[in-house]
Design an enzyme around this catalytic site. Structure first.
Site, PDB file in Angstrom:
ATOM      1  N   SER A 125       0.842  -1.190   0.000  1.00 16.32           N
ATOM      2  CA  SER A 125       0.000   0.000   0.000  1.00 16.32           C
ATOM      3  C   SER A 125       0.888   1.254   0.000  1.00 16.32           C
ATOM      4  CB  SER A 125      -0.965  -0.042   1.181  1.00 16.32           C
ATOM      5  OG  SER A 125      -1.992   0.906   1.029  1.00 16.32           O
ATOM      6  N   ASP A 268      -8.269  -5.134  -6.571  1.00 19.87           N
ATOM      7  CA  ASP A 268      -7.983  -3.949  -5.747  1.00 19.87           C
ATOM      8  C   ASP A 268      -8.809  -2.761  -6.227  1.00 19.87           C
ATOM      9  OD1 ASP A 268      -6.826  -1.933  -4.202  1.00 19.87           O
ATOM     10  OD2 ASP A 268      -4.803  -2.762  -4.392  1.00 19.87           O
ATOM     11  N   HIS A 301      -8.119  -4.770  -1.978  1.00 26.13           N
ATOM     12  CA  HIS A 301      -6.829  -4.227  -1.554  1.00 26.13           C
ATOM     13  C   HIS A 301      -6.217  -5.021  -0.408  1.00 26.13           C
ATOM     14  CE1 HIS A 301      -3.727  -1.224  -1.018  1.00 26.13           C
ATOM     15  NE2 HIS A 301      -4.071  -1.038   0.243  1.00 26.13           N
TER      16      HIS A 301
END
Length: 337
Positions: A125, A268, A301
């Protein structure tokens, strides 16, 4: 053990000069004894990457993919992330900082620690985006750059979601709790929530189980994460730009000397897989030591934290290669001290 280093008179992107107190932890072998891996944490993460409470303990640890019996693992806390508690440094001027500034802080810290070479920089991330920034800032620093579930730029979609987060953080009466509830809806997917809850209601309060789940995550983060930290990290997400304002991200990425191993997530909804695949295809025309792996998951995600088996499968060859090299007395990591 949590340690601290001070970067004196650091000048940020807005020109403000201030001392930066950077906390960090080492795990595994001593940095003089083994290849060094820098691990960058995600938005609500920290330097505690392994051990019983480590947020990436499924990937990093004894006899894990990143084996601390064979590697030295270094993890910095992004200044202001609140890991040290109330005494942690708080930036009133947090909007003056870009993610590039955090990369520069890390680079200066590595110099102070006399580390001149890394075997790998890895992060998920925003931590992966930080890996991109540091690799562009110091193109010869790392042999391997492993950005996971991220991008090397802030897309309009990312900025839009962060803007909503910012409004919640600035206007809600329960800001961290409510912002986290919103965030969980784009960290996962409709399919993930449908599989997990199946439209069920709680027998006690008759609320949908998905509602209870969101409230739980909001309360959980509120109890361990500060509002200033959330505001800082959310802001940094909107400043990802390895081109340093030029807009030429590909040219910037092509300067990286090390091998790049992109890991994306097909579902994602935050850092889109399509963006990663486009970057890979275009960058592979300029740089031949680049690869991409895709985690296949319905979980969006957060799959980079959930689909551990897939992630281990992708990454193990990278870290096994240096183990074999070291056993042949060909360690690639340099400690200048």
């Amino acid at each position: 053990m949590l340690q601290e280093i001070t970067i004196e008179n650091f000048k940020n992107s807005a020109g403000t000069v201030q001392d930066i107190h950077l906390s960090y932890q080492f795990f595994g072998k001593k940095p003089t004894e083994a290849p060094i891996i820098l691990v960058n944490h995600a938005l609500t993460g920290n330097s505690l990457v392994t051990g019983s409470k480590g947020w990436w303990k499924e990937l990093i640890g004894k006899n894990k993919c990143i084996d601390i019996n064979r590697f030295c693992v270094l993890a910095f806390n992004i200044p202001g992330n609140g890991f040290k508690g109330p005494e942690d440094q708080f930036f009133e001027n947090y909007k003056e900082f870009r993610l590039r500034d955090i990369a520069e802080i890390q680079a200066q810290a590595l110099e102070k620690l006399n580390i001149t070479k890394l075997f790998a920089i890895i992060g998920g991330s925003i931590g992966g985006a930080l890996a991109w920034e540091l690799a562009v800032l110091k193109p010869e620093l790392a042999e391997n750059i492993i950005p996971i579930a991220c991008d090397y730029k802030s897309t309009d979609w990312l900025v839009a979601n962060c803007r909503i987060q910012g409004h919640i953080l600035n206007n809600s009466s329960n800001p961290v709790h409510d912002a986290r509830m919103h965030a969980m809806t784009f960290y996962r997917t409709p399919q993930s929530l449908a599989q997990k809850f199946e439209g069920k209601r709680n027998r006690e309060n008759q609320a949908f189980e998905v509602e209870n789940w969101l409230l739980h995550h909001g309360e959980k983060l509120k109890n361990r994460f500060t509002l200033p930290s959330y505001k800082l990290m959310n802001h940094l997400l909107t400043t990802i730009d390895i081109s340093d304002g030029t807009g030429n991200h590909l040219e910037a990425a092509s300067r990286i000397k090390g091998d790049i191993h992109i890991v994306t997530v097909n579902s994602d909804l935050f850092f889109l897989a399509e963006e990663n695949w486009n970057s890979y295809v275009e960058l592979s025309l300029l740089k031949n030591n680049i690869s991409i792996h895709e985690i296949r998951s319905i979980h969006g995600h957060d799959a980079f934290l959930i689909e551990t088996d897939q992630l281990n499968k992708f990454l193990k060859p990278i870290f096994q290669s240096t183990i074999q090299a070291n056993e042949n007395n060909t360690s690639r990591t340099v400690w200048a001290g």
